[in-house]
Design a protein around this motif. Structure first.
Motif, PDB file in Angstrom:
ATOM      1  N   GLY A 176      13.977 -21.233   9.025  1.00  0.00           N
ATOM      2  CA  GLY A 176      13.623 -22.036  10.190  1.00  0.00           C
ATOM      3  C   GLY A 176      12.421 -22.923   9.950  1.00  0.00           C
ATOM      4  N   PHE A 177      12.144 -23.731  10.972  1.00  0.00           N
ATOM      5  CA  PHE A 177      11.043 -24.679  10.893  1.00  0.00           C
ATOM      6  C   PHE A 177       9.701 -23.947  10.800  1.00  0.00           C
ATOM      7  CE2 PHE A 177       7.927 -27.549  12.868  1.00  0.00           C
ATOM      8  CZ  PHE A 177       8.076 -28.639  12.034  1.00  0.00           C
ATOM      9  N   GLY A 178       8.859 -24.445   9.919  1.00  0.00           N
ATOM     10  CA  GLY A 178       7.557 -23.800   9.706  1.00  0.00           C
ATOM     11  C   GLY A 178       7.531 -22.980   8.430  1.00  0.00           C
ATOM     12  N   GLY A 205      15.344 -27.161   9.473  1.00  0.00           N
ATOM     13  CA  GLY A 205      14.009 -27.563   9.020  1.00  0.00           C
ATOM     14  C   GLY A 205      13.496 -28.825   9.678  1.00  0.00           C
ATOM     15  N   ARG A 206      14.352 -29.491  10.465  1.00  0.00           N
ATOM     16  CA  ARG A 206      13.988 -30.731  11.178  1.00  0.00           C
ATOM     17  C   ARG A 206      13.468 -31.801  10.221  1.00  0.00           C
ATOM     18  NH1 ARG A 206      10.370 -27.767  15.847  1.00  0.00           N
ATOM     19  NH2 ARG A 206      11.785 -26.002  16.111  1.00  0.00           N
ATOM     20  N   PHE A 207      14.109 -31.913   9.070  1.00  0.00           N
ATOM     21  CA  PHE A 207      13.646 -32.910   8.097  1.00  0.00           C
ATOM     22  C   PHE A 207      14.828 -33.676   7.529  1.00  0.00           C
ATOM     23  CE2 PHE A 207      14.208 -28.999   5.556  1.00  0.00           C
ATOM     24  CZ  PHE A 207      15.037 -29.450   4.545  1.00  0.00           C
ATOM     25  N   TYR A 208      14.489 -34.832   6.945  1.00  0.00           N
ATOM     26  CA  TYR A 208      15.444 -35.638   6.192  1.00  0.00           C
ATOM     27  C   TYR A 208      15.028 -35.598   4.728  1.00  0.00           C
ATOM     28  CZ  TYR A 208      16.693 -37.928  10.670  1.00  0.00           C
ATOM     29  OH  TYR A 208      17.109 -38.204  11.954  1.00  0.00           O
ATOM     30  N   HIS A 286       5.470 -36.274   6.347  1.00  0.00           N
ATOM     31  CA  HIS A 286       6.265 -35.822   5.200  1.00  0.00           C
ATOM     32  C   HIS A 286       6.032 -34.332   4.947  1.00  0.00           C
ATOM     33  CE1 HIS A 286       6.361 -40.160   4.654  1.00  0.00           C
ATOM     34  NE2 HIS A 286       7.305 -40.022   3.720  1.00  0.00           N
ATOM     35  N   PHE A 287       6.923 -33.754   4.160  1.00  0.00           N
ATOM     36  CA  PHE A 287       6.774 -32.355   3.742  1.00  0.00           C
ATOM     37  C   PHE A 287       6.777 -32.305   2.211  1.00  0.00           C
ATOM     38  CE2 PHE A 287       9.250 -31.547   7.813  1.00  0.00           C
ATOM     39  CZ  PHE A 287       8.157 -31.093   8.525  1.00  0.00           C
ATOM     40  N   PRO A 288       5.990 -31.427   1.612  1.00  0.00           N
ATOM     41  CA  PRO A 288       6.045 -31.259   0.160  1.00  0.00           C
ATOM     42  C   PRO A 288       7.370 -30.616  -0.269  1.00  0.00           C
ATOM     43  CG  PRO A 288       4.192 -30.010   1.129  1.00  0.00           C
ATOM     44  CD  PRO A 288       5.019 -30.544   2.250  1.00  0.00           C
ATOM     45  N   VAL A 298      11.856 -27.120   0.531  1.00  0.00           N
ATOM     46  CA  VAL A 298      11.021 -27.978   1.387  1.00  0.00           C
ATOM     47  C   VAL A 298      10.103 -27.079   2.218  1.00  0.00           C
ATOM     48  CG1 VAL A 298      11.024 -29.745   3.183  1.00  0.00           C
ATOM     49  CG2 VAL A 298      12.872 -29.674   1.507  1.00  0.00           C
ATOM     50  N   ASP A 299       8.794 -27.348   2.094  1.00  0.00           N
ATOM     51  CA  ASP A 299       7.821 -26.526   2.832  1.00  0.00           C
ATOM     52  C   ASP A 299       7.517 -27.187   4.178  1.00  0.00           C
ATOM     53  OD1 ASP A 299       5.844 -24.923   3.767  1.00  0.00           O
ATOM     54  OD2 ASP A 299       4.562 -25.046   1.974  1.00  0.00           O
ATOM     55  N   THR A 300       8.196 -26.749   5.217  1.00  0.00           N
ATOM     56  CA  THR A 300       8.006 -27.363   6.546  1.00  0.00           C
ATOM     57  C   THR A 300       6.751 -26.826   7.254  1.00  0.00           C
ATOM     58  OG1 THR A 300       9.474 -25.717   7.527  1.00  0.00           O
ATOM     59  CG2 THR A 300      10.460 -27.791   6.851  1.00  0.00           C
TER      60      THR A 300
END
Ligand code: FES
Length: 327
Positions: A176-178, A205-208, A286-288, A298-300
């Motif tokens: 999940g997110f976070g 993750g709410r990311f692209y 952005h996320f690393p 992806v580290d959200t």
């Protein structure tokens, strides 16, 4: 059970137990204070009784009755009117002038009427005054039960609310997110992006994830995307948070322009999420990322603030067709 669920359950329970403990301690202290106050009142009253001139007796004592003449002249006992007075009144009666003689009475030698005075101890049985029955001391009243119930309910509600807020804000440790999310195989993700002409999207993750080509050197790039640019460059992928930096709308991808375009107020961002127009103050967050065994992680939990306006790091940042949202 996840750590968040444990927190959501544990925090309200701990809070409720704590509130209950505080209420019980406060009640116990107040009761003890009331009892001490009652004892002090009793002692003060007893001391006040001891200080009364003439004193009082607790029980009627018939033997304590005495008979004394009221004047210096000797008058046989049993003659003259009898009066019952308190001890304090004795001196006044013996020294006061006699009232005028009545028909049939004989004057005494010094002109005073001889009167027999019988001193009678008070028949009043006195006991220390007990303080009025105190509902607070004698037990828990309905009002107390109600007050404590309200207090407990309020405390439990606030604790639950606080626990829910903390759990909501607490970064997720797994899934999940976070948290760090395994997006998938790097090569497969790139192929999918190229085939669909749109970024890879992770709802959890709410990311692209979007393909990324740049000519920037690492030092310059790291100054824009700290601890992330080198990994973006090596992987050929860049990760953007879906949230618009203007007022937080989810920013969709516009297939025709190959940009991100926000429908809320018209902010636009290139394929790397860098500001190109609209009211947003900067580029997207952005996320690393890390590639581990071919899997893109992806580290959200670590958001990188978007690049300032005027930044264009991709090789080709221009739009490829009409915009989805008017400027
Ligand atoms: Fe995206 Fe306002 S929220 S432009």
């Amino acid at each position: 059970m996840t750590p968040q669920q444990v927190l959501v359950i544990a925090i309200p329970v701990i809070g409720a137990v704590f509130v209950l403990f505080v209420v019980l301690v406060a009640t116990s202290r107040r009761r003890r204070a009331d009892e001490r106050g009652s004892e002090d009142l009793t002692e003060r009253f007893a001391a006040a009784l001891d200080a009364v001139p003439g004193g009082f007796v607790e029980e009627e004592d018939a033997a304590s009755r005495t008979s004394v003449p009221s004047s210096s002249s000797e008058t046989p006992p049993g003659q003259g009117p009898k009066e019952k007075v308190r001890p304090m009144a004795t001196a006044l009666l013996t020294e006061a002038p006699s009232p005028p003689l009545q028909f049939g009475e004989k004057p005494s030698g010094d002109g005073h009427k001889s009167t027999e005075v019988e001193i009678v101890e008070p028949k009043i049985k006195l006991r220390p005054i007990q303080p009025a029955a105190d509902e607070e001391v004698e037990g828990m009243t309905r009002r107390q039960v109600l007050n404590r119930g309200i207090l407990l309910t309020l405390g439990a509600s606030l604790t639950s609310f606080g626990g829910a807020v903390i759990a909501f804000l607490w970064p997720r440790l797994s899934g999940g997110f976070g948290s760090v999310i395994a997006a998938g195989n790097m090569d497969e993700i790139k192929s999918t992006i190229k085939a669909n002409r749109e970024p890879f999207y992770s709802a959890a993750g709410r990311f692209y994830l979007m393909t990324y080509e740049t000519n920037l050197d690492d030092a310059t790039g790291e100054s824009i995307y700290p601890k992330a640019f080198t990994d973006y460059k090596q992987a050929g992928l860049i990760a953007m948070y879906q949230k618009c930096p203007h007022l937080g709308c989810k920013v969709p991808w516009c297939k025709s322009s190959q940009w991100f375009e926000c429908p809320c107020h018209g902010s636009k961002y290139n394929a790397a999420g860098e500001w190109q127009g609209g009211p947003a103050p900067r580029g997207m967050w952005h996320f690393p990322i890390k590639v581990q065994g071919g899997t893109v992680m992806v580290d959200t939990g670590k958001q990188i603030t978007g690049a300032p306006k005027g930044t264009n790091t991709p090789v080709d940042p221009l739009p490829k067709g009409p915009h989805c949202v008017g400027i």
